[in-house]
Design an enzyme around this catalytic site. Structure first.
Site, mmCIF file in Angstrom:
data_model
loop_
_atom_site.group_PDB
_atom_site.id
_atom_site.type_symbol
_atom_site.label_atom_id
_atom_site.label_comp_id
_atom_site.label_asym_id
_atom_site.label_seq_id
_atom_site.Cartn_x
_atom_site.Cartn_y
_atom_site.Cartn_z
ATOM 1 C CB CYS A 80 -4.517 -1.248 4.523
ATOM 2 S SG CYS A 80 -3.496 -1.321 6.025
ATOM 3 C CE LYS A 87 -7.542 1.598 3.994
ATOM 4 N NZ LYS A 87 -6.179 1.933 4.495
ATOM 5 C CD GLU A 112 -2.569 1.227 2.686
ATOM 6 O OE1 GLU A 112 -3.596 1.921 2.764
ATOM 7 O OE2 GLU A 112 -2.121 0.563 3.653
#
Length: 301
Positions: free
Chosen positions: A160, A123, A50
């Site tokens: 993540c 995200k 990431e």
């Protein structure tokens, strides 16, 4: 290859991990070097960690760090990896800090093996805690969870904090994802030196692999990073432990917490698909009973 309409079903996936400097060109060069190494080891799909273009700036709330964001279209790092993907005939999910007019996202562009940009995932789950102050920088993603049909497989990519939510993994697999990928930046907790989440982190994702009967790839950074904050210095030691899990959640490849590494594993997606169908997990689902998942408080309103 499976998922892409070609012949055969065996796919090799790779996770790379490395320490990031705060010089973008150095990190992009390192990522390319490791992708090339993964390709030499036979990888068809290569995952880089990431926000690999720089150090993890979210330790601090600083206005100057917004200058690191770049638009999706015309992004030089994405263009560079499109050329690399085409040259090596590999699929590369590219993580980057996206600027979209007045919005900002933690995003991944999915680059197919011919260099085609298949689209964007932003995200969805944005953390906010000591050392991981992402809500200061990122809007919650608006793309929804996706499955991308690449040359070698249909893949799902979360980012993540997304990896802690089983709904994310299940949503991608329901749309046809045959392999899950999670680029990551996680390490020590600045507020508690005794808290070490690495085993918990791995077990959660191993559960996603096992519950959905799909392989899973997680790539995390390593190294100690110190950032100047409004209250002094903040330091995180990123614990690496990038890994590849098989479809029952078993770890088949694992990196350590200190060394640069390239992990590669091969899976037969047709065989896994047959096993997944045989277990009946998706046959026996009861979506009519899951409406409670659409609430925050568990009420059936």
């Amino acid at each position: 290859m499976a998922g892409g309409g070609g012949a055969g079903s065996k796919v090799s996936v790779a996770a790379v991990q490395f320490a990031c400097t705060d010089v973008e060109s150095e990190n992009v060069d390192t990522a390319e070097r490791l992708i090339r190494e993964a390709h030499k080891k036979g990888a068809n799909i290569v995952l880089v960690q990431e926000l690999f273009e720089g150090q993890y700036f979210c330790q601090a709330q600083r206005l100057d760090f917004f200058q690191r964001a770049k638009p999706y279209k015309g992004n030089p790092t994405i263009i560079r990896f499109q050329k690399l993907a085409k040259e090596l005939e590999v699929v590369i999910p590219v993580s980057f800090f996206e600027e979209a007019n007045n919005a900002h996202y933690n995003s991944v562009a999915i680059i197919d093996a011919d260099g085609t940009d298949l689209g964007l995932y932003r995200k969805s789950h944005i953390p906010d805690g000591p050392g991981y102050q992402e809500k200061f920088y990122f809007n919650p993603g608006d793309t929804g969870f996706k499955a991308f049909k690449t040359k070698y497989a249909t893949i799902g990519v979360g980012i993540c904090w997304d990896q802690w939510f089983p709904e994310c993994a299940r949503a991608m697999v329901l749309q046809g994802a045959e392999i899950l990928f999670y680029p990551t930046a996680i390490g020590s907790e600045p507020q508690d030196n005794n808290l070490d989440s690495r085993e918990h982190w791995k077990r959660v994702m191993q559960g996603h692999a096992g519950a959905n009967l799909v392989p899973l790839v997680a790539s995390n950074r390593i190294g100690r990073e110190t950032v100047e904050t409004e209250h002094g210095e903040s330091t995180i030691t990123f614990f690496g432990n990038s890994f590849i899990a098989g479809p029952t959640g078993e770890i088949v490849k694992l990196a350590n917490d200190k060394d640069e590494d390239v992990l590669v594993a091969e899976f037969d997606l047709d065989e896994i698909k047959s096993t997944r169908h045989g277990w009946g997990i998706f046959r026996d689902r009861r979506p009519d009973l899951y409406k409670v998942l659409l609430t925050l408080d568990g009420e059936k309103s």
